[in-house]
Design an enzyme around this catalytic site. Sequence first.
Site, PDB file in Angstrom:
ATOM      1  N   ARG A   1      11.450  -6.269   5.218  1.00 29.50           N
ATOM      2  CA  ARG A   1      11.336  -4.815   5.030  1.00 29.50           C
ATOM      3  C   ARG A   1      12.285  -4.058   5.969  1.00 29.50           C
ATOM      4  NH1 ARG A   1       5.666  -2.097   5.466  1.00 29.50           N
ATOM      5  NH2 ARG A   1       5.620  -3.323   7.375  1.00 29.50           N
TER       6      ARG A   1
ATOM      7  N   ARG B   1      -9.860   0.847   8.480  1.00 34.81           N
ATOM      8  CA  ARG B   1      -9.471  -0.532   8.750  1.00 34.81           C
ATOM      9  C   ARG B   1     -10.564  -1.288   9.500  1.00 34.81           C
ATOM     10  NH1 ARG B   1      -3.287  -1.818   9.528  1.00 34.81           N
ATOM     11  NH2 ARG B   1      -2.814   0.089   8.503  1.00 34.81           N
TER      12      ARG B   1
ATOM     13  N   ARG C   1      -0.904  -9.094  13.389  1.00 34.60           N
ATOM     14  CA  ARG C   1      -1.401  -8.100  12.419  1.00 34.60           C
ATOM     15  C   ARG C   1      -2.279  -8.761  11.358  1.00 34.60           C
ATOM     16  NH1 ARG C   1       4.056  -5.709  10.436  1.00 34.60           N
ATOM     17  NH2 ARG C   1       2.783  -4.448   9.035  1.00 34.60           N
TER      18      ARG C   1
ATOM     19  N   LYS D   1       0.830  -1.214   0.000  1.00 36.19           N
ATOM     20  CA  LYS D   1       0.000   0.000   0.000  1.00 36.19           C
ATOM     21  C   LYS D   1       0.860   1.258   0.000  1.00 36.19           C
ATOM     22  CE  LYS D   1      -2.086  -1.290   3.851  1.00 36.19           C
ATOM     23  NZ  LYS D   1      -1.453  -2.613   4.077  1.00 36.19           N
TER      24      LYS D   1
ATOM     25  N   ARG E   1      11.196  -2.295  11.499  1.00 37.26           N
ATOM     26  CA  ARG E   1      10.061  -1.980  12.369  1.00 37.26           C
ATOM     27  C   ARG E   1       9.879  -3.080  13.404  1.00 37.26           C
ATOM     28  NH1 ARG E   1       5.127  -0.187   8.398  1.00 37.26           N
ATOM     29  NH2 ARG E   1       3.956  -1.470   9.880  1.00 37.26           N
TER      30      ARG E   1
HETATM   31  P1  AP5 Z   1       4.843  -1.675   1.889  1.00 32.71           P
HETATM   32  O1  AP5 Z   1       4.578  -0.837   0.699  1.00 32.71           O
HETATM   33  O2  AP5 Z   1       5.542  -1.059   3.047  1.00 32.71           O
HETATM   34  O3  AP5 Z   1       3.484  -2.430   2.343  1.00 32.71           O
HETATM   35  P2  AP5 Z   1       2.230  -1.904   3.142  1.00 32.71           P
HETATM   36  O4  AP5 Z   1       1.025  -2.562   2.558  1.00 32.71           O
HETATM   37  O5  AP5 Z   1       2.239  -0.414   3.207  1.00 32.71           O
HETATM   38  O6  AP5 Z   1       2.549  -2.578   4.537  1.00 32.71           O
HETATM   39  P3  AP5 Z   1       2.410  -2.067   6.017  1.00 32.71           P
HETATM   40  O7  AP5 Z   1       3.052  -3.144   6.845  1.00 32.71           O
HETATM   41  O8  AP5 Z   1       2.961  -0.700   6.198  1.00 32.71           O
HETATM   42  O9  AP5 Z   1       0.903  -2.083   6.207  1.00 32.71           O
HETATM   43  P4  AP5 Z   1       0.170  -2.220   7.507  1.00 32.71           P
HETATM   44  O10 AP5 Z   1      -1.197  -1.932   7.041  1.00 32.71           O
HETATM   45  O11 AP5 Z   1       0.346  -3.485   8.248  1.00 32.71           O
HETATM   46  O12 AP5 Z   1       0.902  -1.190   8.475  1.00 32.71           O
HETATM   47  P5  AP5 Z   1       0.646   0.345   8.790  1.00 32.71           P
HETATM   48  O13 AP5 Z   1       1.946   1.016   8.771  1.00 32.71           O
HETATM   49  O14 AP5 Z   1      -0.467   0.886   7.978  1.00 32.71           O
HETATM   50  O15 AP5 Z   1       5.678  -2.961   1.392  1.00 32.71           O
HETATM   51  C1  AP5 Z   1       6.127  -3.945   2.307  1.00 32.71           C
HETATM   52  C2  AP5 Z   1       7.490  -4.500   1.840  1.00 32.71           C
HETATM   53  O16 AP5 Z   1       7.322  -5.170   0.603  1.00 32.71           O
HETATM   54  C3  AP5 Z   1       8.559  -3.408   1.582  1.00 32.71           C
HETATM   55  O17 AP5 Z   1       9.824  -3.886   1.957  1.00 32.71           O
HETATM   56  C4  AP5 Z   1       8.508  -3.172   0.063  1.00 32.71           C
HETATM   57  O18 AP5 Z   1       9.742  -2.743  -0.454  1.00 32.71           O
HETATM   58  C5  AP5 Z   1       8.119  -4.570  -0.430  1.00 32.71           C
HETATM   59  N1  AP5 Z   1       7.263  -4.516  -1.627  1.00 32.71           N
HETATM   60  C6  AP5 Z   1       6.220  -3.672  -1.870  1.00 32.71           C
HETATM   61  N2  AP5 Z   1       5.661  -3.945  -3.062  1.00 32.71           N
HETATM   62  C7  AP5 Z   1       6.373  -5.004  -3.576  1.00 32.71           C
HETATM   63  C8  AP5 Z   1       6.286  -5.763  -4.778  1.00 32.71           C
HETATM   64  N3  AP5 Z   1       5.341  -5.503  -5.714  1.00 32.71           N
HETATM   65  N4  AP5 Z   1       7.158  -6.783  -4.956  1.00 32.71           N
HETATM   66  C9  AP5 Z   1       8.117  -7.066  -4.034  1.00 32.71           C
HETATM   67  N5  AP5 Z   1       8.261  -6.371  -2.869  1.00 32.71           N
HETATM   68  C10 AP5 Z   1       7.394  -5.366  -2.654  1.00 32.71           C
HETATM   69  O19 AP5 Z   1       0.102   0.244  10.290  1.00 32.71           O
HETATM   70  C11 AP5 Z   1       0.949  -0.146  11.360  1.00 32.71           C
HETATM   71  C12 AP5 Z   1       0.146  -0.218  12.637  1.00 32.71           C
HETATM   72  O20 AP5 Z   1      -0.435   1.073  12.929  1.00 32.71           O
HETATM   73  C13 AP5 Z   1      -1.048  -1.181  12.646  1.00 32.71           C
HETATM   74  O21 AP5 Z   1      -0.653  -2.512  12.947  1.00 32.71           O
HETATM   75  C14 AP5 Z   1      -1.922  -0.556  13.748  1.00 32.71           C
HETATM   76  O22 AP5 Z   1      -1.423  -0.865  15.034  1.00 32.71           O
HETATM   77  C15 AP5 Z   1      -1.738   0.921  13.507  1.00 32.71           C
HETATM   78  N6  AP5 Z   1      -2.737   1.456  12.574  1.00 32.71           N
HETATM   79  C16 AP5 Z   1      -2.475   1.992  11.338  1.00 32.71           C
HETATM   80  N7  AP5 Z   1      -3.627   2.383  10.759  1.00 32.71           N
HETATM   81  C17 AP5 Z   1      -4.622   2.086  11.617  1.00 32.71           C
HETATM   82  C18 AP5 Z   1      -6.037   2.225  11.560  1.00 32.71           C
HETATM   83  N8  AP5 Z   1      -6.651   2.737  10.480  1.00 32.71           N
HETATM   84  N9  AP5 Z   1      -6.764   1.822  12.635  1.00 32.71           N
HETATM   85  C19 AP5 Z   1      -6.166   1.308  13.718  1.00 32.71           C
HETATM   86  N10 AP5 Z   1      -4.832   1.120  13.840  1.00 32.71           N
HETATM   87  C20 AP5 Z   1      -4.063   1.502  12.793  1.00 32.71           C
END
Ligand code: AP5
Length: 212
Positions: free
Chosen positions: A127, A87, A171, A13, A160
């Site tokens: 990552r 979410r 997660r 994402k 992270r």
């Molecule tokens: P990346 O692009 O970083 O993936 P992502 O989908 O953004 O993953 P996240 O782990 O950031 O999502 P998440 O939803 O779990 O965490 P968030 O930070 O939102 O890519 C991942 C890896 O893959 C990278 O190394 C990249 O280089 C690689 N990659 C990408 N595309 C690729 C491809 N096509 N091919 C190969 N490799 C690839 O949330 C973290 C925490 O915050 C949550 O657990 C929760 O505690 C809290 N939180 C956040 N939002 C909310 C909400 N709305 N409500 C409640 N709690 C929340």
Amino acid sequence: MSIVLFGPPGAGKGTQAKKMIVAGHMTHISTGDLFRAAMKNETPLGLEAKSYVDSGNLVPDSVTIGLVKEVIAANKEGHFIFDGFPRTSTQAEALEKLISDMNANPIKHALFLEVPTDVLARRLTGRRLCRDCGAVYHVDSKPPSVPGQCDLCQGEIYQRKDDSEEVISTRLDAYSKNTEPLKEYYQKKGLFVEIDGQGDPEDVFDRFKTYL
Ligand code: AP5
């Protein structure tokens, strides 16, 4: 227009949202990034969010919705990409109300990134991020040119806390329980589109562009 970008942890994402904001002059709202910034700066929000984020659980809806409300209010004219928000169904309903109350640009598409679970685990455990500018790397598919150092700002590269195997499983559970049902929510509204998130990030981005 505004866009909701959702999918499981590690679906790509953040990677795709960063490409979209450049191509479409959009405003990126990533609740995960906002929580991490608040945690780094040890603000009251960061201190409240830390235990949830580090353990892989969702931050309570009231806190998350309040945060997004502030960001929308500060960028009312923006064409938003909501990354990792909503979410839960409570957040999805709140987002619609916020947009309507503030006369912000409405959601025209809810884009879901589909990636199988075994691929997600490899992406998350490998990552790495820059501590200063937040640039995202991967130990196999996108390592920094100099180990441990960001290519863009020479900042320190780190992993992270929530990218450990144990927390990843929490997660993924939180995702299945709370976020996957949003597929049906947006299908009913006629906004849902599934994009294949596998393959090179540029190929995935081409699929977004073709659709949009
Ligand atoms: P990346 O692009 O970083 O993936 P992502 O989908 O953004 O993953 P996240 O782990 O950031 O999502 P998440 O939803 O779990 O965490 P968030 O930070 O939102 O890519 C991942 C890896 O893959 C990278 O190394 C990249 O280089 C690689 N990659 C990408 N595309 C690729 C491809 N096509 N091919 C190969 N490799 C690839 O949330 C973290 C925490 O915050 C949550 O657990 C929760 O505690 C809290 N939180 C956040 N939002 C909310 C909400 N709305 N409500 C409640 N709690 C929340």
